[in-house]
Motif scaffolding. Structure first.
Motif, PDB file in Angstrom:
ATOM      1  N   GLN A 113     -19.488   5.703   1.768  1.00 56.55           N
ATOM      2  CA  GLN A 113     -18.401   4.462   1.760  1.00 56.55           C
ATOM      3  C   GLN A 113     -19.157   3.160   1.904  1.00 56.55           C
ATOM      4  OE1 GLN A 113     -14.971   5.215   4.155  1.00 56.55           O
ATOM      5  NE2 GLN A 113     -13.992   6.283   2.538  1.00 56.55           N
ATOM      6  N   ARG A 150     -11.810  -3.096  -2.969  1.00 50.02           N
ATOM      7  CA  ARG A 150     -11.714  -3.524  -4.352  1.00 50.02           C
ATOM      8  C   ARG A 150      -9.948  -3.959  -4.867  1.00 50.02           C
ATOM      9  NH1 ARG A 150     -14.819   1.454  -4.955  1.00 50.02           N
ATOM     10  NH2 ARG A 150     -12.750   2.801  -5.208  1.00 50.02           N
ATOM     11  N   GLU A 151      -9.277  -3.640  -4.129  1.00 48.51           N
ATOM     12  CA  GLU A 151      -7.701  -3.828  -4.351  1.00 48.51           C
ATOM     13  C   GLU A 151      -7.735  -5.277  -4.202  1.00 48.51           C
ATOM     14  OE1 GLU A 151      -5.472  -1.502  -1.931  1.00 48.51           O
ATOM     15  OE2 GLU A 151      -5.331   0.225  -3.089  1.00 48.51           O
ATOM     16  N   MET A 177     -11.700   1.272  -1.331  1.00 49.37           N
ATOM     17  CA  MET A 177     -10.611   1.275  -2.167  1.00 49.37           C
ATOM     18  C   MET A 177      -9.891   0.081  -1.904  1.00 49.37           C
ATOM     19  SD  MET A 177      -7.470   3.733  -2.919  1.00 49.37           S
ATOM     20  CE  MET A 177      -8.751   5.041  -3.884  1.00 49.37           C
ATOM     21  N   GLU A 178      -9.622  -0.086  -0.399  1.00 48.88           N
ATOM     22  CA  GLU A 178      -9.011  -1.355   0.135  1.00 48.88           C
ATOM     23  C   GLU A 178      -9.692  -2.454  -0.343  1.00 48.88           C
ATOM     24  OE1 GLU A 178      -6.647  -1.898   2.962  1.00 48.88           O
ATOM     25  OE2 GLU A 178      -5.872   0.052   3.476  1.00 48.88           O
ATOM     26  N   HIS A 228       0.687  -1.329   0.091  1.00 49.05           N
ATOM     27  CA  HIS A 228      -0.077  -0.072   0.088  1.00 49.05           C
ATOM     28  C   HIS A 228       0.877   1.313  -0.243  1.00 49.05           C
ATOM     29  CE1 HIS A 228      -4.082  -1.825   1.470  1.00 49.05           C
ATOM     30  NE2 HIS A 228      -4.041  -1.721   0.353  1.00 49.05           N
TER      31      HIS A 228
END
Length: 457
Positions: A244, A212-213, A209-210, A57
């Motif tokens: 969110q 989807r990563e 975001m985390e 990250h």
């Protein structure tokens, strides 16, 4: 002649550095100004940004760039590799400073009280994070012989743990992981990772975001059971009120309706499964028992009585961090925080003179960087109010050299901000030799040597 306001900050992670920044941006920074010393038990600054963020990250680690700009200010000094209270205690700090701010964060695992949690093969997520982030005070090896692993919790730390366990060592090689971590992950046997949450998709604490990563890795197949996509009135209200939470729920919905692919490592996200027991045999983990839950209309859940035993050989609990008690300060063991009012440390109903807190030791291990900045601003505002009202106890030795002489007299091998630049250059040089941005130096003595500080006897 008036002298600068002298402030000690114990803990050089984001919370402490933001407190220093708030002081420098205040009216007090004008003549005669402020003089700030940060004390950090690690040889390097930046706290959980260096030792709590997963190595894949780099975007989050980019926060260090902003922190650098603060520590570059001439009014700030860094004393690394200095432990509170063994190297310098509260009474010592009060002798040198007008005020002391504690920003020691939270790095221990919160306990989880279910049968079997102490079995061999049951781990705290924070300990695993410390290992793969190259913390100098943890073992250099980690047991990675489980083919099926459970991760308990639905926050970003759980995602980090699951992702690191599911990725290959070669995927992580371009990052700053040290050689011992690469070697350990190279023999990792995990092929199935199961992440468990007791509530539903709308209550998950992942950042969008985390989450989807997880799906970006060519080796990880993310699997969500369509039966776990469920909402009640409380869940719908959460999605409407929290963008969110809505984005997380939509991502999970999309994964639930797609066909399962053929990537070699499977990462299952389970909802409505409340862990009730870590199952053991001969002292080792052989399974995890969960109780199926259902929504109660408010977004909370109740148990159904229906249980399932999952075939896993290791369990990682990622149910939150907990701060350590600080000697000579009051401590609330339930919340893992120091009692305070607006950052002023409170003991027996009274403000402990000249003593303040900020960050996770103040509010608990919740919230993001914006909350940390707000914490620092509130604490510093109250400190400056006390200073203006004459409520701070004057130190007996406010000269900047006094604390330097004190540490030298105790034989403390402290690092400095200039030393961090040397360590930073050494790590970047190690990385450049391998075509990587950085290779982290792990052992404390190696960090001290690279920083130009003497090693301890």
């Amino acid at each position: 002649m008036a002298r600068p306001l002298r402030v000690a900050i114990v803990g050089a992670g984001p919370a402490g550095i933001y407190a220093a920044d708030a002081l420098l941006k205040s009216d007090a920074a004008t003549d005669p100004g402020v003089s700030i010393d940060l004390f950090e038990r690690m040889p390097a600054p930046f706290g959980l940004i260096r030792y709590g963020v997963a190595p894949d990250h780099p975007r989050i680690k980019g926060i260090i760039t902003a922190l650098h700009q603060v520590l570059d200010k001439p009014q700030i000094r860094l004393f690394g590799n200095v432990d509170y209270p063994s190297d310098i205690g509260l009474d010592d700090l009060r002798a040198f400073y007008d005020a002391v701010i504690f920003s020691t964060g939270a790095s221990a695992d919160r306990a989880m009280d279910i049968p079997g949690i102490g079995l061999d093969g049951s781990y705290g997520a924070a300990d695993f994070v410390s290992w793969y982030d190259g913390h100098p005070d943890v073992p250099r090896t980690w047991p990675l012989d489980a083919e099926k692993v459970a991760v308990l919790g639905v926050g970003n730390v759980a995602l980090d743990v699951a992702r690191i366990l599911a990725k290959t060592a070669d995927e992580l090689l371009p990052t700053e992981i040290p050689p011992n971590v690469y070697d350990g992950l190279a023999v990792n046997k995990a092929r199935e990772i199961h992440v468990f949450g007791r509530r539903g998709p709308a209550q998950a604490k992942f950042s969008p975001m985390e989450l989807r990563e997880l799906d970006h890795s060519p080796t990880i197949e993310v699997v969500v059971n369509p039966e776990d996509i469920d909402y009640d009135d409380g869940s719908i209200a959460t999605r409407r009120a929290n963008k969110q939470a809505d984005m997380v729920a939509k991502t999970l919905e999309n994964w639930a309706i797609r066909d399962v692919g053929d990537r070699p490592h499977k990462l299952f996200l389970h909802f409505f499964e409340s862990p009730t027991e870590v199952v053991g045999e001969d002292g080792k983990v052989v399974g995890l028992r969960t109780e199926r839950t259902r929504l109660d209309g408010t977004g909370n859940v109740t148990g159904t009585g229906e249980t399932q035993t999952w075939d896993v050989q290791a369990v990682y609990r990622a149910v939150g961090y907990l701060s350590d008690e600080l000697p000579k300060l009051p401590f609330d063991f339930t919340t893992g925080t120091v009692p305070h009012e607006g950052g002023r440390v409170i003991e027996a109903g009274e403000h402990l003179p000249s003593t303040y807190v900020t960050g996770w030791i103040k509010r608990g291990p919740i919230g993001l960087i914006g909350h940390t900045k707000g914490d620092a601003n509130e604490t510093v505002a109250n400190l400056l109010e006390d200073h203006g009202a004459g409520r701070l106890a004057a130190p007996v030795a406010p000269d900047e050299d006094a604390v330097v002489d004190f540490l030298a007299g105790r034989g403390v091998a402290y690092t400095t901000w200039e030393g961090w630049h040397r360590l930073n250059s050494a790590e970047r040089a190690l990385g450049a030799a391998e075509g990587r941005e950085r290779v982290k130096i792990v052992d404390r003595e190696g960090m001290l040597k690279a920083s130009g500080a003497p090693t301890r006897d």
